[in-house]
Structures are given as structure tokens and as C-alpha cells.
Design an enzyme around this catalytic site. Sequence first.
Site, PDB file in Angstrom:
ATOM      1  CG  ASN A 133      -1.847   1.132   1.317  1.00 27.82           C
ATOM      2  OD1 ASN A 133      -1.837   2.002   0.434  1.00 27.82           O
ATOM      3  ND2 ASN A 133      -2.658   1.168   2.353  1.00 27.82           N
ATOM      4  NE  ARG A 164      -6.307   1.681  -0.171  1.00 29.77           N
ATOM      5  CZ  ARG A 164      -6.525   2.478   0.836  1.00 29.77           C
ATOM      6  NH1 ARG A 164      -5.628   2.612   1.784  1.00 29.77           N
ATOM      7  NH2 ARG A 164      -7.643   3.135   0.920  1.00 29.77           N
ATOM      8  CG  HIS A 176     -12.512   4.626   2.438  1.00 31.53           C
ATOM      9  ND1 HIS A 176     -13.119   5.827   2.734  1.00 31.53           N
ATOM     10  CD2 HIS A 176     -11.180   4.826   2.610  1.00 31.53           C
ATOM     11  CE1 HIS A 176     -12.193   6.717   3.069  1.00 31.53           C
ATOM     12  NE2 HIS A 176     -11.011   6.131   2.999  1.00 31.53           N
ATOM     13  NE  ARG A 187      -8.499  13.140   1.488  1.00 34.57           N
ATOM     14  CZ  ARG A 187      -8.637  11.813   1.430  1.00 34.57           C
ATOM     15  NH1 ARG A 187      -9.581  11.277   0.684  1.00 34.57           N
ATOM     16  NH2 ARG A 187      -7.845  11.017   2.121  1.00 34.57           N
ATOM     17  CD  GLU A 224      -8.465  -0.129   4.127  1.00 38.32           C
ATOM     18  OE1 GLU A 224      -7.735   0.114   5.114  1.00 38.32           O
ATOM     19  OE2 GLU A 224      -8.908   0.755   3.385  1.00 38.32           O
TER      20      GLU A 224
END
Length: 401
Positions: free
Chosen positions: A8, A92, A179, A239, A377
Site C-alpha cells: 500500500n 492497493r 474505501h 479534505r 484492507e
Amino acid sequence: MDTILVVNAGSSSVKFQVFEVEGGGGLRRQIKGQMDGIGSRPRLRASGPNGDTLADRAYQIEAVADVPAAMSAAGAWLRDELDIKPIAVGHRVVHGGPDHAHPVLIDHAVVTQLERYAPLAPLHQPHNLAPIRTLLNFPTLPQVACFDTAFHRNHDALADHYAIPYQLHAEGIRRYGFHGLSYEYIANRLPQIAPDIAGGRVIVAHLGSGASMCAIRGGKSVESTMGFTALDGLAMGTRPGQIDPGVLLYLMVAKGMSASEVQDFLYRDCGLKGLSGISNDMRELETSVDSRAAFAIDYFVYRIGLNAGMLAAALQGVDAFVFTAGIGENSVSIRARVAERLAWLGVALDPAENGRHAGKISRSGSRLPVYVVPTDEELMIAQHTLALLVNRQSPKRERAS
Ligand code: AMP
């Protein structure tokens, strides 16, 4: 020992995990590590299955100047010192565009296609692809791309469109959602954790430094708070979440900001950091006595409540609510405050269970049960990578399924 390496890669760090493939096709996590401080103060840290330190070493800045160099250094450490030679690597990749509803085996053509989505995830996609390119130098090593968008690709057209001319939708300007690997993992866990609601209508709140919420029905995503990019929806670490596009026009026209300045502003300067003027880190805000930190937290919680209402409408009712990711898994107070906002949906929190981070944190009489499910994940990526590898080796089985 057969192993799968999961990668990742971000802008300043490459996280990796190594999973052993067990006899029955199960996966056991063996190593968790990351090279961070890329281009500034590179440092490799890694631990074994029991949290025991396997590596903690600094590198010269010239030796690990960018993400490919970080991948090479981490790869060399795994290969030369631990004799890890993975049978496949799962990556990922944040954006899969309109075509990828599933993970995919990577070749040069796939990389070229995925490069097109870099402007849609400028902070992630180029870094996700960098180690893939490095490892293409080992052509016999299978690589698999697992997308954050894939789990949402079967949304109804109503959830997939913006109200813009159809031609733009055809070109790929759509509401993708992100996600997805986290939500897919949770959807797969729910039948074990809460079999009675796993087939029902579930809202999952992935609250980390990036934050979004997903409406899941029967184990499938039907709506997301994120859209074309990972900027939409909830306020995040840096964000803004939902914002009137008119604000961006104003910044450009009236304040003379360039497109790249607006991009930097949206990805780096807003959210909890912008609101508080203190930090993007929820832990710092929770311990701060500054009223702006308190306001940033109020805003974060308020928007989660608003979006829960929207997703409840998409699902036409809710059977369970799930918290996950850094804030969702760890912050007792954020969970309590969100639960308060969801009282109208039938949430009655059990403060003691919430305080001890139990798996189920609602009272037994709560009309809407509330769960905390740690996400994984990396395991999801390792599972997808192994599945693609097995299918590739036995194409008959793939055709039969
Ligand atoms: P993630 O992106 O999932 O790793 O989550 C990162 C976010 O989780 C950061 O904002 C952290 O401040 C937050 N976080 C991690 N642990 C805690 C905690 N114990 N309390 C509050 N926030 C936390």
C-alpha cells in the site's frame, strides 16, 4: 513457505504486509512493515506476528529518495535478510475507473490504463502505481491490483450519475465511491459477527484520516458518500468533504487561484486541519482546549449524522450501524457523539460497552444495533490476490464457477 506480499504505497510511505499461505488456502499475517520518511528521513520499521520488532533502521536520504527506491529497499530486506520470496504481490490501487468491478492481474497494458486515473486521485494513484512499475521488472512475479472503487461498481444508475450531460458520464465522470476494500472486508465479516443483520441494510462509517460512509444491502454497496474523487462526503483530516462547487469557482475567479493551487487546497488544507487550524489528527484535537478544535470535532460529527440520514433514505431504513478505521475503532467520544446524533434512528448506546471498545456497543434494547468492526484492507487484498492466483492456475475451476 508460500507467501503473498501486500503493498500500500502512499506519497511518503510504503506500507507492506506478508501473509503466509496455509495448507487449506487460509492466510496468516507474518510481517507488517513500512518504509516512511521517503525523501526526507527514510526509516524501515517492521514487526512480526506477535508485534516483535524485526527491523528498525534508518537509510540515507539518497538511498530512498522516492517510492520505487523505498519498494526496492523494503524488497531487498525481505529477500536478503528474511528469505521472503513471495509467490504474488497484491497492491492497493485507489482508482480503478469505470471498468474494474474486481481485482485484476497486472500487465503493462493495465498499468497504462490505470495511469489515466491519476488526476482523479492525485495524492494516491501515482504512488500506488510506482511500485507496480518497479516490480514489472520481475515478469514472472504475478501482481494483482485491488481497487478502492471496485466494491461500489454495481451501484444503481441513480447512485452512479451526476446531473450532467450523459456524454460526460460515458467518459467516466461518475460517482465511484472509495474505501471499497474496507467495506468489502466488513461486509464479509458481518455474517460471522451479526448473522441476523448481515443480509439486511447496514450503514458503515469508515472514519480514518480519509473518511466516508457506505450503505450496504445484502452485503453489496448501494450508495457511498464519496463520488468521482475521494474529496466528497464527510469532512476528513485535510479534505473538506461536501462543498458547493461554486466555492471552487470563486477561489479561481475571484481569488485567482490556479487549478493546481485549488487541488492542493482541497487535498491538503481543509477538513479538520483547516477548520481547527491546529491538526488533522483527531487525537490532537480531542486533547486540545482550543475552541476551534472543539468546533472541528462538532462539524465532523454533524456531517456524519447528516450523511447517515442520506444513506438511511437510500436504504429505505437501517438494520445496523458499524464504525471502523482509526477514529471509528478507537475514539470512544466520537462514537458516543455520533450515536447521540443517531438517536432518532433508534440508537441507544451502552456507554460501558463503548468505553471498553466492545464489538457491539448498543444497549440490548436499542432499535438500531451498533457495532465496531476493525477493518483489514490488507487481508482483503491478500485474499483477492490468492484467489486470482488460484483461478489463473486452474482456469477450468474459474469457468465452472
Ligand atoms: P486511519 O487513517 O484509519 O489510520 O486513521 C487515522 C485517524 O485515526 C487519525 O485521525 C488518528 O488521529 C485517529 N485515531 C487513531 N487512534 C485514535 C484514538 N485513540 N482516538 C482518536 N482518534 C484516533
